[in-house]
Every structure is written in C-alpha cells, then in structure tokens.
Scaffold this motif. Structure first.
Motif, short mmCIF file in Angstrom:
data_model
loop_
_atom_site.label_atom_id
_atom_site.label_comp_id
_atom_site.label_asym_id
_atom_site.label_seq_id
_atom_site.Cartn_x
_atom_site.Cartn_y
_atom_site.Cartn_z
N ASP A 30 0.80 -1.22 0.00
CA ASP A 30 0.00 0.00 0.00
C ASP A 30 0.83 1.27 0.00
O ASP A 30 0.29 2.36 -0.07
CB ASP A 30 -0.97 0.01 1.18
CG ASP A 30 -0.26 -0.13 2.52
OD1 ASP A 30 0.98 0.05 2.54
OD2 ASP A 30 -0.94 -0.43 3.51
N GLY A 31 2.16 1.13 0.09
CA GLY A 31 3.02 2.30 0.04
C GLY A 31 3.12 3.09 1.32
O GLY A 31 3.76 4.13 1.35
N ILE A 32 2.47 2.64 2.39
CA ILE A 32 2.55 3.36 3.66
C ILE A 32 3.92 3.10 4.31
O ILE A 32 4.36 1.96 4.42
CB ILE A 32 1.44 2.90 4.62
CG1 ILE A 32 0.08 3.29 4.05
CG2 ILE A 32 1.62 3.52 6.01
CD1 ILE A 32 -0.14 4.78 3.90
N GLU A 33 4.56 4.17 4.72
CA GLU A 33 5.87 4.07 5.34
C GLU A 33 5.74 4.33 6.83
O GLU A 33 5.11 5.30 7.25
CB GLU A 33 6.81 5.10 4.70
CG GLU A 33 8.26 4.85 4.97
CD GLU A 33 9.15 5.58 3.96
OE1 GLU A 33 10.23 5.07 3.66
OE2 GLU A 33 8.74 6.64 3.48
N GLU A 34 6.34 3.49 7.64
CA GLU A 34 6.22 3.61 9.10
C GLU A 34 7.44 4.31 9.69
O GLU A 34 8.58 4.04 9.30
CB GLU A 34 6.07 2.23 9.75
CG GLU A 34 4.79 1.51 9.38
CD GLU A 34 4.59 0.26 10.21
OE1 GLU A 34 4.97 0.26 11.39
OE2 GLU A 34 4.04 -0.71 9.65
#
Length: 543
Positions: A30-34
């Motif tokens: 999903d391309g979410i970076e933590e």
C-alpha cells in the motif's frame, strides 16, 4: 461516503491485516511508510489513542502523507530516558523533548549529542521538504534562546532542532490571578479600600491594624496578620516596593554606574531582607511559615487563620470552596490591588517570546529522515494542526461563523481525556504554531474569577534582547560559583536573616555568604560579562 474517508478506511484495514514489525519498514504494497516517534515527556502515555494503529487522526495523517506514526512513550524521567537513548544507541526515527535553554539539563544533553554528531543536521531536508516547518521556526521564541541554543555557534550553521508548539505574542492570553488576598470580613471591619493598598508600607500599616484589632479565625483562635505558603512561599508579595521590575529577566543586575553584579549582591536585597525582618520581629508574619508543609499552610488558610494570603484565586477556591467558604462565607478572601514595584513601577516586564521550547530532532541513525520531514511539514500546516487538535471537520468539529472551531456530536460532550481515545490531541507534540485565540472560543469563567482577572489585569511591556545570564555560561568558573551560592544555600541564609535579632545580624548573614562567593571568583565572571557587552554594543541586553 467521500473519497478521502473511503481511502482512509481502506488504508487502515490494509494495515491491520498485513502490518510488518520494525522501525521504518513498509507494510504490504500500500506504500505506507512507518516511522517510530519517541516522546520523552514522562506521562504522555495518558494521550495514547485507544487504538494506536487505527484512529481518526492517524488515518488522516496516513491519507495525506503516506506515513504511519508509531508512538513510543516514556515511563522514566526525561533526563534518564535521554541519557539511556544516547548511551545505548537505541534510536527511534523522531524524538520530542524539552529544550528549556540556558543551563537546563535536557538542553545540555541534546546539544552535546548534536556536537558529537549523534543528531542529524536538517538544513538540506528542510530546504527540500520543510516549507511549513521553516515558516514556523522561531515563532514565539526569545531571540537569545534562538541565538545561543537553537543556533549555537558550535553547530557550525547546522540546524539540528525543530521548535514545536510555538505561540505568537498575539495568540497569548495574559491575565493575573495572583495577589495578596484579605479576608473580606476583616477588610469591611477596618474599612479597607482594596485599591489604596499599593505599596509595601501600605501593606505593613494594614498588618499593624489587623494585629491591633484582635480578629479570630473560624475556630475562635487568634488571626495571624500575614500568611505564608509552604517553605516561605509568597514572601515576595510583602516587599514589592523593593523590587526593580525592569531588571527581572535573569539573575544579574546592572547598577547606576553600568557595572554588572549578581542579584544576591543587589542592595535591594538588603532592603527586602530588612523589611521582612521587621514584619517577623513585630509578629506580623507567620514565622512557622518559613518551614511549614503545604498541608499545614492550606489548613491555616482553610480556617481563616491568615488575614492576608499571598496566592491566587484558583488556589483559594481549591483550598476553601468546601471548607471556609461553607462554614464562614463572610471570611471569603478578596484581592488587594497589585502592588507597585520600585519607585511606583506598575508595569509587568516580560520576555517577548518563550525562553525555551519543545523541540523535535532526528537521530543520526534514522533511515527515514525524508519521511519524517514530510509528515512534520504537513502537521506544521494549519490544516495539520487543526487535525491534531480537533480531528476531522464535519465529523468531530465544525467551523463557526466567527472562524472559531467547536466540537460537535458525541465529541462535544467529551473531555480531553476521552477524545484521546480517538487520537484527538494524542499527537500534539508534533504541532507547529498554535492559534488558540483564532480557533478556540473564549473560555467561560465563573463571574467571580473573571472579576478578579479584570481587577488584577497586568500592564505588560514585552522586551526582546539577550538575557545576560547567557553570557555567564562560557566562563570556566560559573558552575563552581553557582555551587557556592546554590538556591538552597541562599534560601537558608535569607531565612536566618529574616529572624535575626538585629538588622546588623541579618545583613551579617548575607555578607558572610557574599564573601564566600567573592572568594570563589565571581568578580571575574562579572568582568567577562561586561567585556562581552563592550565588544558587542549592538545587542539589547536584558537584566
């Protein structure tokens, strides 16, 4: 359902199903970076959302930035947590902590870490991704804090720290609830005009009248004219006529000849001390108050034992609303007018900005600096700040006709702690400039409290410049000298002087410690400050 809200819910669901562990790793496709965010502030865990991985504010942040913030809270003292982090090398991607400036301990720790290259310089990142961050830099801060701490010359032009939570002067709400309060029945009995008791001598004469009248407390015991809080707190309200308000910015003063000295050597201290000694000698002040506990002081106030109390309206409500004001409502405490300073000074002089700040920094080892700056840049915008403090427009708050914001629906009936469950207010350490007057509806105060604020409203004059205490810090003897004249040692000596048998004995106590400080080399320190000022005449120096 609108498109953004649908996307937010989709992102949250995807993460819940396929979240990976580890700092800065991506989750699924999903391309979410933590990023991991450590708030060093002890007690911030009370702000934790009920679901730290799926809440209103977090989901909106992810929607707008593509970054998910994992918050780590601190359960030990702030100093301990900072020291442990730098010693162990166990770093998150972003840290929030206090930087109160000057010789504050946490300030020293993080500045040392910056000099030792344990913190990442941010100049290039801010130029590329931090437009909003740069626009908020220094807002609401004093120029000396910026010059000597945020931009310490030892940093070589690198910017390591991002001030957070800035409050411009035009957004401040200035009021005063602190004063000398007098029991209303005593004021009526003596026909006291509360607007006319303006000087320390006026207060002294009033105390003499009270002593001669033989008033009683709620238990039928004798009244003490002058009250004191725990450990001698509040004594300053009795000697305001011997305070130069124009030189209250730091621990140094300048005499009429332009010479620098320490406040402990200021001749005004002698006058303050002898005035208090007179009040104690005539049994107008409570001598037990010099060493009493907070509980003992509050017990006396809650029974009307003190005719005069140096405190605030809020404190008196806390201590007396369910005690004295119920049993003896005629004994309610009312304020005397604000006392004037030296030579009739009436203004309150304040620094034109906070002399310290919350700050954010990125440890050098962080692999996610670009993501950190991007998410902070969004949160430092007005849109991001509203999100953090109020949630989603139309869902948790609405904009009123006058531009202020108000919570709606179920959120309107929640207190701050209840809203944390939904993430509202939970990420406040990541805010930029604050706009309380612009967004918040004026607080509705009890009529009596508002009347006290109106009566004691301060006449404030703001000043920007360099507090000369900053100039002491580079002297090699500064900490040795401060150890000789520590706050505890000075308090001990002053209290011995207050109860001395004669004025000569009282001044003897002060002069004995003064000589010890002179022997430690404080005159060299004063000279170094004078030399710096002479070499930099373009600066506005604050004493």
């Amino acid at each position: 359902m609108n498109t953004k809200k649908a996307l937010s819910m989709l992102l949250a669901g995807t993460m819940a199903a396929g979240m990976l562990s580890g700092c800065g790793e991506k989750t699924g496709t999903d391309g979410i970076e933590e990023i991991t965010f450590l708030t060093v502030w002890q007690g911030d865990s009370v702000m934790a959302p009920e679901n730290p991985h799926d809440n209103m504010v977090l989901n909106k942040i992810m929607e707008e930035t593509g970054v998910k913030i994992n918050v780590e809270y601190n359960g030990v003292t702030e100093i301990e947590r900072l020291n442990t982090m730098f010693a162990a090398g166990d770093f998150p991607d972003l840290v929030s902590c206090a930087m109160w400036g000057m010789d504050d301990t946490s300030t020293g720790i993080i500045k040392k870490a910056a000099r030792e290259e344990m913190i990442m310089p941010l100049n290039d990142l801010l130029d590329q991704y931090g437009e909003n961050i740069k626009a908020s830099y220094g807002v609401g801060l004093s120029e000396d804090f910026v010059k000597f701490d945020l931009e310490d010359e030892a940093f070589g032009g690198n910017q390591y720290f991002i001030p957070a939570g800035g409050l411009p002067l035009d957004q401040r709400t200035e009021y005063n609830e602190g004063a000398l309060f007098i029991r209303e029945d005593i004021a009526k009995a003596l026909n006291v005009d509360v607007n006319a008791v303006k000087t320390s001598d006026d207060v002294y004469k009033l105390m003499q009248q009270i002593a001669a009248a033989g008033f009683q407390d709620a238990n039928g015991g004798p009244v003490i004219p002058g009250g004191v809080l725990h450990s001698g707190g509040g004594l300053g309200q009795y000697y305001t006529s011997y305070v130069d308000r124009t030189q209250g910015f730091c621990g140094l003063y300048m005499d009429e000849n332009g010479k620098v000295g320490d406040d402990f050597f200021n001749p005004l201290l002698d006058k303050q001390t002898l005035h208090l000694r007179k009040l104690f000698a005539e049994e107008l002040l409570d001598i037990e108050g010099l060493s009493q506990t907070a509980a003992r002081a509050q017990e006396k106030i809650a029974t009307g034992k003190y005719a005069l109390v140096p405190t605030s309206w809020t404190n008196l409500q806390t201590w007396c609303a369910d005690t004295l004001y119920v049993t003896n409502p005629e004994m309610k405490y009312i304020p005397l007018c604000s006392q004037t300073g030296l030579n009739g000074q009436t203004k309150t002089y304040k620094l034109g900005g906070n002399g310290g700040s919350q700050v954010l920094f990125i440890p050098r080892e962080s692999k996610k600096a670009e993501a950190v700056i991007k998410v902070l840049n969004y949160l430092f915008s007005e849109e991001g700040t509203k999100l953090i403090q109020y949630g989603i427009e139309g869902e948790s708050y609405q904009v009123c006709e006058d531009g202020t914001l108000e919570f709606i629906g179920e959120y309107a009936n929640m207190n701050t702690k209840e809203r944390y469950k939904y993430g509202i207010g939970s990420y406040v350490r990541l805010c930029g400039v604050q706009y309380p007057k612009k967004w918040n509806k004026p607080e509705a105060l009890p009529e009596e409290q508002q009347a006290v604020r109106d009566f004691l409203a301060p006449d404030i004059e703001y000043h920007q410049g360099i507090r000369v205490s900053y100039l002491e810090l580079s002297h090699p003897k500064v900490y040795d000298i401060r150890a000789v004249k520590s706050n505890s040692r000075m308090t001990e000596v002053k209290q011995k002087a207050y109860v001395a048998k004669t004025d000569e004995e009282a001044l003897g106590y002060l002069n004995e410690l003064r000589q010890q400080v002179l022997d430690a080399g404080i005159e060299e320190l004063w000279k170094s400050v004078e030399d710096y000022m002479a070499a930099h005449p373009e600066e506005n120096y604050l004493f």
